[in-house]
Motif scaffolding. Sequence first.
Motif, short mmCIF file in Angstrom:
data_model
loop_
_atom_site.label_atom_id
_atom_site.label_comp_id
_atom_site.label_asym_id
_atom_site.label_seq_id
_atom_site.Cartn_x
_atom_site.Cartn_y
_atom_site.Cartn_z
N LEU A 75 3.13 11.99 -27.73
CA LEU A 75 2.28 13.13 -28.02
C LEU A 75 2.93 14.01 -29.08
N ASP A 76 4.23 14.27 -28.93
CA ASP A 76 4.95 15.09 -29.89
C ASP A 76 4.94 14.46 -31.27
N GLU A 77 5.15 13.14 -31.33
CA GLU A 77 5.17 12.45 -32.62
C GLU A 77 3.78 12.44 -33.26
N THR A 78 2.74 12.29 -32.43
CA THR A 78 1.38 12.28 -32.96
C THR A 78 1.04 13.64 -33.55
N VAL A 79 1.38 14.71 -32.82
CA VAL A 79 1.12 16.05 -33.33
C VAL A 79 1.90 16.29 -34.63
N GLY A 80 3.17 15.83 -34.65
CA GLY A 80 3.96 15.99 -35.86
C GLY A 80 3.39 15.24 -37.04
N ALA A 81 2.88 14.02 -36.77
CA ALA A 81 2.30 13.21 -37.84
C ALA A 81 1.04 13.87 -38.39
N ILE A 82 0.21 14.40 -37.48
CA ILE A 82 -1.01 15.06 -37.92
C ILE A 82 -0.68 16.32 -38.72
N ALA A 83 0.31 17.07 -38.22
CA ALA A 83 0.69 18.31 -38.92
C ALA A 83 1.23 18.03 -40.31
N SER A 84 1.91 16.89 -40.47
CA SER A 84 2.49 16.57 -41.77
C SER A 84 1.49 15.87 -42.68
N GLY A 85 0.29 15.60 -42.13
CA GLY A 85 -0.77 15.04 -42.95
C GLY A 85 -0.67 13.54 -43.15
N GLY A 86 0.04 12.83 -42.30
CA GLY A 86 0.12 11.38 -42.47
C GLY A 86 0.79 10.71 -41.30
N GLN A 87 0.97 9.43 -41.42
CA GLN A 87 1.59 8.62 -40.38
C GLN A 87 2.88 7.99 -40.89
N THR A 88 3.69 8.77 -41.60
CA THR A 88 4.95 8.26 -42.11
C THR A 88 5.90 7.96 -40.97
N PRO A 89 6.43 6.74 -40.86
CA PRO A 89 7.38 6.43 -39.78
C PRO A 89 8.63 7.30 -39.88
N ARG A 90 9.00 7.92 -38.77
CA ARG A 90 10.19 8.75 -38.73
C ARG A 90 10.68 8.82 -37.30
N GLY A 91 11.92 9.26 -37.14
CA GLY A 91 12.50 9.40 -35.81
C GLY A 91 13.33 8.19 -35.42
N ARG A 92 13.76 8.16 -34.17
CA ARG A 92 14.64 7.11 -33.68
C ARG A 92 13.83 5.91 -33.18
N LEU A 93 14.27 4.73 -33.54
CA LEU A 93 13.65 3.48 -33.09
C LEU A 93 14.71 2.63 -32.42
N ARG A 94 14.60 2.47 -31.10
CA ARG A 94 15.57 1.68 -30.33
C ARG A 94 15.00 0.29 -30.06
N ILE A 95 15.79 -0.73 -30.42
CA ILE A 95 15.36 -2.13 -30.27
C ILE A 95 16.44 -2.90 -29.54
N SER A 96 16.03 -3.76 -28.62
CA SER A 96 16.93 -4.71 -27.97
C SER A 96 16.56 -6.11 -28.45
N ALA A 97 17.56 -6.87 -28.91
CA ALA A 97 17.30 -8.20 -29.46
C ALA A 97 18.29 -9.21 -28.87
N PRO A 98 17.90 -10.48 -28.76
CA PRO A 98 18.79 -11.49 -28.20
C PRO A 98 19.97 -11.80 -29.11
N LEU A 99 21.01 -12.38 -28.52
CA LEU A 99 22.28 -12.58 -29.22
C LEU A 99 22.13 -13.41 -30.49
N LEU A 100 21.56 -14.59 -30.40
CA LEU A 100 21.52 -15.48 -31.56
C LEU A 100 20.71 -14.87 -32.70
N PHE A 101 19.55 -14.31 -32.40
CA PHE A 101 18.74 -13.70 -33.45
C PHE A 101 19.46 -12.52 -34.08
N SER A 102 20.18 -11.77 -33.25
CA SER A 102 20.95 -10.63 -33.77
C SER A 102 22.05 -11.11 -34.71
N GLN A 103 22.76 -12.17 -34.32
CA GLN A 103 23.87 -12.67 -35.13
C GLN A 103 23.41 -13.27 -36.46
N THR A 104 22.24 -13.88 -36.47
CA THR A 104 21.81 -14.60 -37.66
C THR A 104 20.87 -13.82 -38.57
#
Length: 296
Positions: A75-104
């Motif tokens: 909700l906070d991100e949606t309000v921020g995106a609307i206030a800034s006039g767009g949907q520019t990706p911003r903020g923290r993005l946490r991803i978990s990935a498997p070992l082999l794909f991460s290494q390669t």
Amino acid sequence: MDLLALADFTLVARYGGFGRAARASGRPKATLSRRVAELEASLDIRLIERGGRALKLTEEGRALFERTGALLTELDETVGAIASGGQTPRGRLRISAPLLFSQTAMGKLAASFALRYPEVRLDVTTDDRTVDMVEEGYDLVIRVNPAPDDSLIGRIFLRDRMVVVAHPALARPDDATSVRAIVRSSDQITSWAVTGPAGPARISVEPILRLTSLIMVRDAVRAGVGAACLPLSLASHDLAAGRLVHWADVDAPPVALWTLYPSRRLLSPRVSAFLDHLKDAFPTGTSAELAAYVEG
């Protein structure tokens, strides 16, 4: 329910204490404590155990945080995106990935994504276990052939298959002879089920090396220690160069890499951006494409 009090409770729960939440938000510690107490009074339940050195959520507090924390963030991100006039990706993005794909591949993917979206703070962790996305605060998870989960939305972005390979100097045994094999530490096997021109068959194996990483397994096969079962994407360049030879395809379902995210959340701009980034990197989603990406 007072949404501002709920937001203050979520802030305290996320940072693990009133003091840390106050420092992070710039709000008085006493105000946060009072608002959480007001929320508890309105709900007639205790959300936080007082008295200990570290903050501890009650069972009800943990359930409330798990259900509302992600929604309030969206909700906070949606309000921020609307206030800034767009949907520019911003903020923290946490991803978990498997070992082999991460290494390669993940390092290259993460770097190109960071250059493309400089306002996103990407945080990638490597883990082959099943993670609790809400409890552990992940926005997106990459997994290999995940078990069905009604609480998650998923899509396949890569497909691979397993093959049995060996050093050219290693002779393939007959049906009655076991082959020296390198296997993963978690594998408890005595044979590989394979398919070939003659149909289904089995290759008996004698594990002589147990290694935790498939990259380690590949390197041991290159050294001529024994045969191994590897993803085609990991072995394809060695096969093309003649450093390894293909014995057979493994008789098993295809290896599929999935992206997963909670179905109850609106898809944030940063998650959508990373999904599109994966699609751009792997438009056809084949093992050959993954191999070319890794070596490119």
